[in-house]
Motif scaffolding. Structure first.
Motif, PDB file in Angstrom:
ATOM      1  N   HIS A   1      17.059  47.966  32.013  1.00  0.00           N
ATOM      2  CA  HIS A   1      17.400  46.833  32.873  1.00  0.00           C
ATOM      3  C   HIS A   1      16.250  46.468  33.826  1.00  0.00           C
ATOM      4  O   HIS A   1      16.466  45.983  34.920  1.00  0.00           O
ATOM      5  N   LYS A   2      15.031  46.691  33.348  1.00  0.00           N
ATOM      6  CA  LYS A   2      13.875  46.315  34.137  1.00  0.00           C
ATOM      7  C   LYS A   2      13.760  44.783  34.205  1.00  0.00           C
ATOM      8  O   LYS A   2      13.936  44.080  33.213  1.00  0.00           O
ATOM      9  N   ASP A   3      13.479  44.264  35.401  1.00  0.00           N
ATOM     10  CA  ASP A   3      13.282  42.826  35.635  1.00  0.00           C
ATOM     11  C   ASP A   3      14.535  42.000  35.359  1.00  0.00           C
ATOM     12  O   ASP A   3      14.452  40.824  35.014  1.00  0.00           O
ATOM     13  N   TRP A   4      15.703  42.594  35.498  1.00  0.00           N
ATOM     14  CA  TRP A   4      16.945  41.836  35.359  1.00  0.00           C
ATOM     15  C   TRP A   4      17.192  41.021  36.631  1.00  0.00           C
ATOM     16  O   TRP A   4      16.651  41.315  37.700  1.00  0.00           O
ATOM     17  N   ILE A   5      18.024  39.994  36.496  1.00  0.00           N
ATOM     18  CA  ILE A   5      18.439  39.226  37.665  1.00  0.00           C
ATOM     19  C   ILE A   5      19.873  39.612  38.023  1.00  0.00           C
ATOM     20  O   ILE A   5      20.599  40.175  37.208  1.00  0.00           O
ATOM     21  N   ALA A   6      20.256  39.334  39.268  1.00  0.00           N
ATOM     22  CA  ALA A   6      21.636  39.580  39.696  1.00  0.00           C
ATOM     23  C   ALA A   6      22.229  38.270  40.196  1.00  0.00           C
ATOM     24  O   ALA A   6      21.539  37.460  40.816  1.00  0.00           O
ATOM     25  N   CYS A   7      23.498  38.046  39.890  1.00  0.00           N
ATOM     26  CA  CYS A   7      24.195  36.820  40.298  1.00  0.00           C
ATOM     27  C   CYS A   7      25.521  37.189  40.950  1.00  0.00           C
ATOM     28  O   CYS A   7      26.133  38.205  40.599  1.00  0.00           O
ATOM     29  N   GLU A   8      25.962  36.352  41.882  1.00  0.00           N
ATOM     30  CA  GLU A   8      27.221  36.613  42.580  1.00  0.00           C
ATOM     31  C   GLU A   8      28.226  35.485  42.329  1.00  0.00           C
ATOM     32  O   GLU A   8      27.875  34.300  42.388  1.00  0.00           O
ATOM     33  N   TYR A   9      29.455  35.887  42.049  1.00  0.00           N
ATOM     34  CA  TYR A   9      30.551  34.948  41.798  1.00  0.00           C
ATOM     35  C   TYR A   9      31.758  35.381  42.634  1.00  0.00           C
ATOM     36  O   TYR A   9      32.142  36.556  42.597  1.00  0.00           O
ATOM     37  N   PRO A  10      32.383  34.462  43.363  1.00  0.00           N
ATOM     38  CA  PRO A  10      33.587  34.835  44.112  1.00  0.00           C
ATOM     39  C   PRO A  10      34.782  34.970  43.181  1.00  0.00           C
ATOM     40  O   PRO A  10      34.933  34.200  42.226  1.00  0.00           O
ATOM     41  N   LEU A  11      35.625  35.948  43.440  1.00  0.00           N
ATOM     42  CA  LEU A  11      36.885  36.119  42.728  1.00  0.00           C
ATOM     43  C   LEU A  11      38.012  35.702  43.666  1.00  0.00           C
ATOM     44  O   LEU A  11      38.117  36.206  44.785  1.00  0.00           O
ATOM     45  N   PHE A  12      38.830  34.765  43.204  1.00  0.00           N
ATOM     46  CA  PHE A  12      39.919  34.237  44.019  1.00  0.00           C
ATOM     47  C   PHE A  12      41.217  34.991  43.723  1.00  0.00           C
ATOM     48  O   PHE A  12      41.540  35.258  42.567  1.00  0.00           O
ATOM     49  N   THR A  13      41.951  35.308  44.763  1.00  0.00           N
ATOM     50  CA  THR A  13      43.256  35.935  44.619  1.00  0.00           C
ATOM     51  C   THR A  13      44.096  35.599  45.832  1.00  0.00           C
ATOM     52  O   THR A  13      43.572  35.160  46.866  1.00  0.00           O
ATOM     53  N   ASP A  14      45.404  35.811  45.719  1.00  0.00           N
ATOM     54  CA  ASP A  14      46.299  35.569  46.853  1.00  0.00           C
ATOM     55  C   ASP A  14      46.913  36.871  47.348  1.00  0.00           C
ATOM     56  O   ASP A  14      47.962  36.875  47.981  1.00  0.00           O
ATOM     57  N   THR A  15      46.255  37.997  47.048  1.00  0.00           N
ATOM     58  CA  THR A  15      46.732  39.283  47.530  1.00  0.00           C
ATOM     59  C   THR A  15      45.791  39.831  48.587  1.00  0.00           C
ATOM     60  O   THR A  15      44.648  39.395  48.715  1.00  0.00           O
TER      61      THR A  15
ATOM     62  N   LEU B   1      35.305  40.925  50.517  1.00  0.00           N
ATOM     63  CA  LEU B   1      34.856  39.930  51.482  1.00  0.00           C
ATOM     64  C   LEU B   1      35.703  39.916  52.761  1.00  0.00           C
ATOM     65  O   LEU B   1      35.357  39.213  53.715  1.00  0.00           O
ATOM     66  N   VAL B   2      36.813  40.661  52.767  1.00  0.00           N
ATOM     67  CA  VAL B   2      37.701  40.768  53.931  1.00  0.00           C
ATOM     68  C   VAL B   2      38.014  39.385  54.512  1.00  0.00           C
ATOM     69  O   VAL B   2      37.656  39.074  55.648  1.00  0.00           O
ATOM     70  N   PRO B   3      38.679  38.508  53.761  1.00  0.00           N
ATOM     71  CA  PRO B   3      38.998  37.172  54.280  1.00  0.00           C
ATOM     72  C   PRO B   3      40.041  37.234  55.383  1.00  0.00           C
ATOM     73  O   PRO B   3      40.851  38.157  55.449  1.00  0.00           O
ATOM     74  N   SER B   4      40.019  36.235  56.239  1.00  0.00           N
ATOM     75  CA  SER B   4      40.955  36.211  57.359  1.00  0.00           C
ATOM     76  C   SER B   4      42.389  35.968  56.907  1.00  0.00           C
ATOM     77  O   SER B   4      43.339  36.295  57.613  1.00  0.00           O
ATOM     78  N   SER B   5      42.560  35.393  55.688  1.00  0.00           N
ATOM     79  CA  SER B   5      43.914  35.070  55.230  1.00  0.00           C
ATOM     80  C   SER B   5      44.733  36.312  54.880  1.00  0.00           C
ATOM     81  O   SER B   5      45.954  36.294  54.947  1.00  0.00           O
ATOM     82  N   LEU B   6      44.069  37.414  54.482  1.00  0.00           N
ATOM     83  CA  LEU B   6      44.727  38.669  54.137  1.00  0.00           C
ATOM     84  C   LEU B   6      45.911  38.468  53.176  1.00  0.00           C
ATOM     85  O   LEU B   6      47.010  38.961  53.393  1.00  0.00           O
ATOM     86  N   GLY B   7      45.669  37.725  52.125  1.00  0.00           N
ATOM     87  CA  GLY B   7      46.670  37.559  51.086  1.00  0.00           C
ATOM     88  C   GLY B   7      47.723  36.512  51.357  1.00  0.00           C
ATOM     89  O   GLY B   7      48.684  36.398  50.608  1.00  0.00           O
ATOM     90  N   GLU B   8      47.564  35.734  52.416  1.00  0.00           N
ATOM     91  CA  GLU B   8      48.570  34.719  52.736  1.00  0.00           C
ATOM     92  C   GLU B   8      48.403  33.462  51.896  1.00  0.00           C
ATOM     93  O   GLU B   8      49.327  32.664  51.782  1.00  0.00           O
ATOM     94  N   CYS B   9      47.225  33.248  51.334  1.00  0.00           N
ATOM     95  CA  CYS B   9      46.983  32.085  50.488  1.00  0.00           C
ATOM     96  C   CYS B   9      45.839  32.425  49.534  1.00  0.00           C
ATOM     97  O   CYS B   9      45.218  33.476  49.637  1.00  0.00           O
ATOM     98  N   LEU B  10      45.577  31.535  48.594  1.00  0.00           N
ATOM     99  CA  LEU B  10      44.503  31.747  47.637  1.00  0.00           C
ATOM    100  C   LEU B  10      43.155  31.660  48.346  1.00  0.00           C
ATOM    101  O   LEU B  10      42.890  30.691  49.054  1.00  0.00           O
ATOM    102  N   ALA B  11      42.314  32.678  48.174  1.00  0.00           N
ATOM    103  CA  ALA B  11      41.033  32.704  48.888  1.00  0.00           C
ATOM    104  C   ALA B  11      40.016  33.509  48.085  1.00  0.00           C
ATOM    105  O   ALA B  11      40.379  34.378  47.287  1.00  0.00           O
ATOM    106  N   PRO B  12      38.702  33.230  48.287  1.00  0.00           N
ATOM    107  CA  PRO B  12      37.667  34.077  47.677  1.00  0.00           C
ATOM    108  C   PRO B  12      37.650  35.417  48.400  1.00  0.00           C
ATOM    109  O   PRO B  12      37.163  35.533  49.519  1.00  0.00           O
ATOM    110  N   THR B  13      38.196  36.430  47.766  1.00  0.00           N
ATOM    111  CA  THR B  13      38.467  37.704  48.433  1.00  0.00           C
ATOM    112  C   THR B  13      37.510  38.812  48.004  1.00  0.00           C
ATOM    113  O   THR B  13      37.239  39.730  48.759  1.00  0.00           O
TER     114      THR B  13
END
Length: 409
Positions: free
Chosen positions: A46-60, A78-90
């Motif tokens: 895995h020499k010279d590989w790139i890394a990418c980030e994608y948010p995962l959405f959940t309501d938990t 990501l410790v969202p402020s919603s804490l499972g109250e709605c759909l969020a990038p968590t």
């Protein structure tokens, strides 16, 4: 949870040799799903590989963190402020992969051997969704880390819920277990993905993708969620049973066994064998579905409502219920008749726990009428059965691989 099935620890030397032969045959020329193939490449170099980030959405409410996993995948809470109250990038999925376009497939003929309608990030989200029993969907790329560039990464435009239908929220959820708090540490099976054969990994991803879609729409379109859950189980059952029975014997035991005589007259036993090999996967579908679930059936939930609101978990009743469910699946796909409305309802509380069966002797809704015997369980109960049966099957595949390695000379 119990699994009533023979493992390789009790197999004879002959059976172990047969297992090895089938393993070599099934792995020949088969490439695993993208999540699997990428991991294999990482382990090689895995020499010279790139890394990418994608948010995962959940309501938990997600707890825990898997940011230090070995290999090309990490999960950051990501410790969202919603804490499972709605759909969020968590959760943020960080994935490492080779630079460039990767291997270009042959364009000479159709090849859908790995196709499931999603990307590598969809595969990862689906496997997490299955193992944790919650809604997970991926957002778009938000940041890239390139070799020799800014170590903090290069941000990308952030799109909220692209191409996703927002789940419907009800005062009483259809699948209560999909809400609340869930820990990323529940996803331990994911780290053993490479211990599966490529064909097993492809089947697992396909089943997980259907489970993922089912749990996502279970409150907005519960009747369709029923179909997807049955299909997720059926996907695994087809692979599990594949090769266990001689195709000709399966044809002999089917309702179209009279076809054998016609084929023998037209082309002899050679034609019978050829045609049986083509149609065998489509024979005995109901039995295959029931056998899979009964083999990997989990114990009843730890917390249950009073007895009058419980599903009878004994073998005879469960088989009867599963046969009824598979019949509704067929009526939906071939006749356009949805699953019974009472089986799609949110569960009422009886005591402190949700009911497992529709309450009442006869129910009517939306122009339909169903007696109690025709509405064997609620959607949340089948979700529990289907998900844990798939997980038990996943665990058994890993267990058999470990037993095979241990017993091999």
């Amino acid at each position: 949870m119990k699994i009533i099935v023979k493992t390789l620890s009790s197999c004879s030397r002959q059976e172990l040799d047969e297992f090895q032969r089938r393993e070599k045959k099934s792995s020949k020329n088969i490439i695993g799903p993208a999540v699997y193939e990428n991991w294999m490449k990482w382990n090689k170099d895995h020499k010279d590989w790139i890394a990418c980030e994608y948010p995962l959405f959940t309501d938990t409410h997600i707890t825990g963190d898997l940011s230090d996993l070995p290999g090309p995948y990490q999960f950051i809470n990501l410790v969202p402020s919603s804490l499972g109250e709605c759909l969020a990038p968590t959760v943020m999925l960080r994935i490492a992969k080779p630079q460039g376009m990767g291997d270009i497939p042959s364009m000479k003929q159709t090849d859908d051997s790995r196709f499931h309608g999603g990307t590598i990030v969809d595969e990862i989200a689906a496997l997490l969704s299955l193992q944790m029993g919650i809604r997970f969907k991926t957002g778009k790329l938000t940041r890239c880390f390139l070799p020799g560039a800014d170590p903090k990464g290069r941000p990308r435009a952030f799109e909220m819920l692209p191409d996703l239908v927002t789940p419907r929220y009800l005062p009483r959820p259809v699948v209560p277990s999909a809400r609340g708090a869930h820990s990323l540490n529940q996803s331990g099976l994911f780290s053993h993905l490479l211990e599966l054969r490529p064909a097993e990994a492809i089947t697992l991803v396909r089943a997980a993708r259907m489970y993922q879609d089912a749990i996502w729409i279970c409150e907005s379109q519960p009747a369709l969620a029923w179909v997807l859950l049955v299909c997720a189980v059926e996907t695994a059952a087809n692979h599990w049973r594949e090769g266990d029975e001689n195709p000709v014997k399966r044809l002999e035991a089917s309702s179209v066994s009279g076809l054998i005589h016609i084929l023998e007259e037209a082309g002899g036993k050679k034609l019978v064998k050829k045609i049986a090999g083509i149609i065998a996967p489509y024979l005995g579908a109901t039995r295959k579905f029931i056998d899979f679930v009964m083999t990997f059936l989990p114990e009843p939930p730890d917390k249950r409502p009073p007895k009058y609101a419980q599903l009878n978990w004994n073998t005879s009743n469960m088989k009867k219920a599963l046969r009824k469910i598979y019949g509704y699946r067929s009526k939906t796909l071939h006749g356009g008749t949805p699953f019974p409305a009472p089986m799609c309802d949110p569960p009422g509380k009886h005591g402190n726990e949700p009911a497992e069966i529709p309450m009442g002797s006869t129910r009517s809704a939306h122009g339909g009428v169903w007696v109690a015997a025709d509405i064997p369980m609620l959607l949340w109960v089948f979700e529990y059965i289907a998900r844990n049966a798939l997980i038990n099957w996943w665990r058994l595949m890993l267990k058999n691989k470990a037993r095979f390695r241990h017993n091999s000379p």
